[in-house]
Design a protein around this motif. Sequence first.
Motif, PDB file in Angstrom:
ATOM      1  N   ALA A 147     -11.981   1.430 -19.308  1.00 50.86           N
ATOM      2  CA  ALA A 147     -11.998   1.691 -17.872  1.00 50.86           C
ATOM      3  C   ALA A 147     -10.918   2.699 -17.480  1.00 50.86           C
ATOM      4  O   ALA A 147     -11.122   3.544 -16.603  1.00 50.86           O
ATOM      5  N   VAL A 148      -9.764   2.621 -18.134  1.00 55.68           N
ATOM      6  CA  VAL A 148      -8.698   3.593 -17.884  1.00 55.68           C
ATOM      7  C   VAL A 148      -9.173   4.993 -18.246  1.00 55.68           C
ATOM      8  O   VAL A 148      -8.967   5.960 -17.504  1.00 55.68           O
ATOM      9  N   GLU A 149      -9.817   5.103 -19.394  1.00 57.56           N
ATOM     10  CA  GLU A 149     -10.324   6.407 -19.817  1.00 57.56           C
ATOM     11  C   GLU A 149     -11.378   6.925 -18.847  1.00 57.56           C
ATOM     12  O   GLU A 149     -11.377   8.104 -18.474  1.00 57.56           O
ATOM     13  N   GLN A 150     -12.251   6.049 -18.402  1.00 55.38           N
ATOM     14  CA  GLN A 150     -13.328   6.456 -17.495  1.00 55.38           C
ATOM     15  C   GLN A 150     -12.790   6.875 -16.129  1.00 55.38           C
ATOM     16  O   GLN A 150     -13.422   7.679 -15.434  1.00 55.38           O
ATOM     17  N   ALA A 151     -11.621   6.358 -15.726  1.00 58.20           N
ATOM     18  CA  ALA A 151     -11.050   6.724 -14.430  1.00 58.20           C
ATOM     19  C   ALA A 151     -10.794   8.225 -14.332  1.00 58.20           C
ATOM     20  O   ALA A 151     -10.812   8.800 -13.235  1.00 58.20           O
ATOM     21  N   GLY A 152     -10.516   8.870 -15.450  1.00 52.65           N
ATOM     22  CA  GLY A 152     -10.415  10.317 -15.498  1.00 52.65           C
ATOM     23  C   GLY A 152      -9.302  10.898 -14.647  1.00 52.65           C
ATOM     24  O   GLY A 152      -9.506  11.895 -13.945  1.00 52.65           O
ATOM     25  N   LEU A 153      -8.119  10.315 -14.728  1.00 49.69           N
ATOM     26  CA  LEU A 153      -6.992  10.798 -13.931  1.00 49.69           C
ATOM     27  C   LEU A 153      -6.251  11.952 -14.592  1.00 49.69           C
ATOM     28  O   LEU A 153      -5.276  12.457 -14.042  1.00 49.69           O
ATOM     29  N   GLY A 154      -6.678  12.359 -15.763  1.00 50.38           N
ATOM     30  CA  GLY A 154      -6.022  13.479 -16.431  1.00 50.38           C
ATOM     31  C   GLY A 154      -4.901  13.021 -17.339  1.00 50.38           C
ATOM     32  O   GLY A 154      -4.732  11.838 -17.626  1.00 50.38           O
ATOM     33  N   GLU A 155      -4.101  13.991 -17.772  1.00 51.59           N
ATOM     34  CA  GLU A 155      -3.032  13.697 -18.718  1.00 51.59           C
ATOM     35  C   GLU A 155      -1.918  12.909 -18.045  1.00 51.59           C
ATOM     36  O   GLU A 155      -1.462  13.249 -16.944  1.00 51.59           O
ATOM     37  N   ALA A 156      -1.470  11.853 -18.713  1.00 49.10           N
ATOM     38  CA  ALA A 156      -0.414  11.010 -18.173  1.00 49.10           C
ATOM     39  C   ALA A 156       0.950  11.531 -18.605  1.00 49.10           C
ATOM     40  O   ALA A 156       1.086  12.312 -19.543  1.00 49.10           O
ATOM     41  N   SER A 157       1.978  11.073 -17.901  1.00 42.48           N
ATOM     42  CA  SER A 157       3.348  11.471 -18.203  1.00 42.48           C
ATOM     43  C   SER A 157       4.229  10.229 -18.231  1.00 42.48           C
ATOM     44  O   SER A 157       3.741   9.104 -18.204  1.00 42.48           O
ATOM     45  N   GLY A 158       5.536  10.450 -18.261  1.00 44.01           N
ATOM     46  CA  GLY A 158       6.471   9.341 -18.235  1.00 44.01           C
ATOM     47  C   GLY A 158       6.819   8.844 -19.620  1.00 44.01           C
ATOM     48  O   GLY A 158       6.177   9.200 -20.606  1.00 44.01           O
ATOM     49  N   PRO A 159       7.841   7.992 -19.712  1.00 43.86           N
ATOM     50  CA  PRO A 159       8.327   7.550 -21.018  1.00 43.86           C
ATOM     51  C   PRO A 159       7.296   6.754 -21.821  1.00 43.86           C
ATOM     52  O   PRO A 159       7.365   6.726 -23.044  1.00 43.86           O
ATOM     53  N   PHE A 160       6.336   6.124 -21.133  1.00 44.90           N
ATOM     54  CA  PHE A 160       5.324   5.346 -21.845  1.00 44.90           C
ATOM     55  C   PHE A 160       3.969   6.055 -21.872  1.00 44.90           C
ATOM     56  O   PHE A 160       2.981   5.501 -22.364  1.00 44.90           O
ATOM     57  N   GLY A 161       3.906   7.251 -21.304  1.00 46.41           N
ATOM     58  CA  GLY A 161       2.668   8.024 -21.328  1.00 46.41           C
ATOM     59  C   GLY A 161       1.551   7.431 -20.509  1.00 46.41           C
ATOM     60  O   GLY A 161       0.365   7.595 -20.851  1.00 46.41           O
ATOM     61  N   VAL A 162       1.885   6.755 -19.381  1.00 49.04           N
ATOM     62  CA  VAL A 162       0.848   6.104 -18.566  1.00 49.04           C
ATOM     63  C   VAL A 162       0.961   6.460 -17.084  1.00 49.04           C
ATOM     64  O   VAL A 162       0.191   5.956 -16.266  1.00 49.04           O
ATOM     65  N   CYS A 163       1.908   7.320 -16.704  1.00 48.98           N
ATOM     66  CA  CYS A 163       2.174   7.596 -15.294  1.00 48.98           C
ATOM     67  C   CYS A 163       1.275   8.727 -14.787  1.00 48.98           C
ATOM     68  O   CYS A 163       1.170   9.791 -15.406  1.00 48.98           O
ATOM     69  N   HIS A 164       0.653   8.500 -13.637  1.00 46.06           N
ATOM     70  CA  HIS A 164      -0.149   9.510 -12.953  1.00 46.06           C
ATOM     71  C   HIS A 164       0.334   9.605 -11.509  1.00 46.06           C
ATOM     72  O   HIS A 164       0.842   8.631 -10.950  1.00 46.06           O
ATOM     73  N   THR A 165       0.140  10.768 -10.905  1.00 51.55           N
ATOM     74  CA  THR A 165       0.559  10.960  -9.522  1.00 51.55           C
ATOM     75  C   THR A 165      -0.614  11.420  -8.676  1.00 51.55           C
ATOM     76  O   THR A 165      -1.454  12.211  -9.123  1.00 51.55           O
ATOM     77  N   ASP A 166      -0.674  10.914  -7.442  1.00 51.07           N
ATOM     78  CA  ASP A 166      -1.713  11.339  -6.508  1.00 51.07           C
ATOM     79  C   ASP A 166      -1.294  12.657  -5.842  1.00 51.07           C
ATOM     80  O   ASP A 166      -0.200  13.185  -6.128  1.00 51.07           O
ATOM     81  N   PRO A 167      -2.109  13.242  -4.957  1.00 51.66           N
ATOM     82  CA  PRO A 167      -1.769  14.541  -4.373  1.00 51.66           C
ATOM     83  C   PRO A 167      -0.465  14.568  -3.585  1.00 51.66           C
ATOM     84  O   PRO A 167       0.118  15.636  -3.391  1.00 51.66           O
ATOM     85  N   ASP A 168       0.004  13.394  -3.129  1.00 55.41           N
ATOM     86  CA  ASP A 168       1.272  13.329  -2.406  1.00 55.41           C
ATOM     87  C   ASP A 168       2.464  13.059  -3.308  1.00 55.41           C
ATOM     88  O   ASP A 168       3.601  13.028  -2.840  1.00 55.41           O
ATOM     89  N   GLY A 169       2.222  12.812  -4.593  1.00 55.57           N
ATOM     90  CA  GLY A 169       3.309  12.475  -5.509  1.00 55.57           C
ATOM     91  C   GLY A 169       3.549  10.992  -5.670  1.00 55.57           C
ATOM     92  O   GLY A 169       4.492  10.593  -6.372  1.00 55.57           O
ATOM     93  N   ASN A 170       2.718  10.127  -5.050  1.00 55.32           N
ATOM     94  CA  ASN A 170       2.827   8.686  -5.269  1.00 55.32           C
ATOM     95  C   ASN A 170       2.389   8.360  -6.693  1.00 55.32           C
ATOM     96  O   ASN A 170       1.405   8.907  -7.195  1.00 55.32           O
ATOM     97  N   GLU A 171       3.097   7.462  -7.331  1.00 59.50           N
ATOM     98  CA  GLU A 171       2.881   7.201  -8.753  1.00 59.50           C
ATOM     99  C   GLU A 171       2.142   5.899  -9.008  1.00 59.50           C
ATOM    100  O   GLU A 171       2.306   4.909  -8.284  1.00 59.50           O
ATOM    101  N   VAL A 172       1.341   5.916 -10.061  1.00 63.05           N
ATOM    102  CA  VAL A 172       0.765   4.706 -10.623  1.00 63.05           C
ATOM    103  C   VAL A 172       0.952   4.760 -12.125  1.00 63.05           C
ATOM    104  O   VAL A 172       0.716   5.790 -12.757  1.00 63.05           O
ATOM    105  N   ASP A 173       1.436   3.676 -12.692  1.00 61.67           N
ATOM    106  CA  ASP A 173       1.388   3.500 -14.140  1.00 61.67           C
ATOM    107  C   ASP A 173       0.066   2.808 -14.439  1.00 61.67           C
ATOM    108  O   ASP A 173      -0.097   1.602 -14.182  1.00 61.67           O
TER     109      ASP A 173
END
Length: 391
Positions: A147-173
């Motif tokens: 399901a994470v893969e299907q969400a298609g949020l693009g390349e992740a970042s952060g120390p654990f490689g799971v962080c994504h940011t929305d257009p305003d810069g709000n983060e979700v791991d």
Amino acid sequence: MTELGTDWRVVDGVAAAWFDVPSLIEGAALAGRIAELSAEIVVDLRATGMRVRLDSDEHAEAVSGAARDLGLAANPAVLQHLSVVFESANPSGVRRFWQRALDYAPGDDGGLTDPLRRDPAIRIRQSTEPRPLRNRIHLDVVRPAAAVEQAGLGEASGPFGVCHTDPDGNEVDLVPGAALGESIGTADWQAVFSAMACYRVTSPAQQRDLAAAAAALADATGFPLLVDLRPGLVIIDSGKDQWVDDAHGLELDFTDLAADLQTAARELGATADPWLPRFTQLFLDAADVAAVRAFWAAALGYTDDRRAWVNDIHDPRRLNPELVFQEIDASETARRRQRNRIHVELAVPSDLAQTRLATTVAAGGRLLDASEDRWRVADPEGNDLVIVAGA
């Protein structure tokens, strides 16, 4: 609107009641009777009680009558509901991002809602206030890896490689979950911080019987299992980390219980849906973690994790999202002064709102502004909590 009895309160626009129960088995008895009233009634069964949220006010008296027949009393003081509010200059872009991240449905208010009505709603409000620095609040979301893969949020970042940011810069791991174990006996289960299995059912009787079987198995081991009933669905959940030995503190290997629950579900003809498990929690950054954590525990009526080395706090009934705190450098003054783009709203019954406000202020909150039924309070480091009375 039909007149609601004294057991019921309107919380976040929904008629809700909490009934104290002495055990999961006795709670499951009430849940079974409710399932026969309407498939649309939402039931959250816990070892100490059960929350009921109505699809129609017409069922209020019937539910209360069933509870009285079983000797169960209502406790309205327990009722509350958390939601997460995004203030955004780009509401449509933010909405699209979070809909993919969470697999939520569009809400009537322009926000997003959990179709399973387990995780907090996302409300999105227009804002033109510039807030360019990184938030001190972000979300952790754990879903099955596919399901994470299907969400298609693009390349992740952060120390654990799971962080994504929305257009305003709000983060979700956005964290990929995994199978609970390698055994075929627990193949229906996902580890998404919680251990969780979601079963499709085809009738109220099948739903009732699965809830009763799960309650009996859990009570036999003393495990405080979470059992949620939704239209055509039974969700069986350990609660965050509670499948881990040092978290539950019982003489129990949870995977044994999970295997027994899976066997019971399959024998009843229920079918696991491996895409549905999801766990969501809130992360708060703080320079003084102890002070901020104490504020939120008091304001929300939350409980500390039993493990001394973990700084999570959780709803003692596991009905609302966990909060986790992480320390930041006190020298980050500009970031600490900036208002977050995300804040928490807490809906409580109207007759309990003033009491909750007083508790929140006594815990170190500062009342920033108020209207007839809303109070905005800042925690010791300026994170906003909005208390909402009733709807």
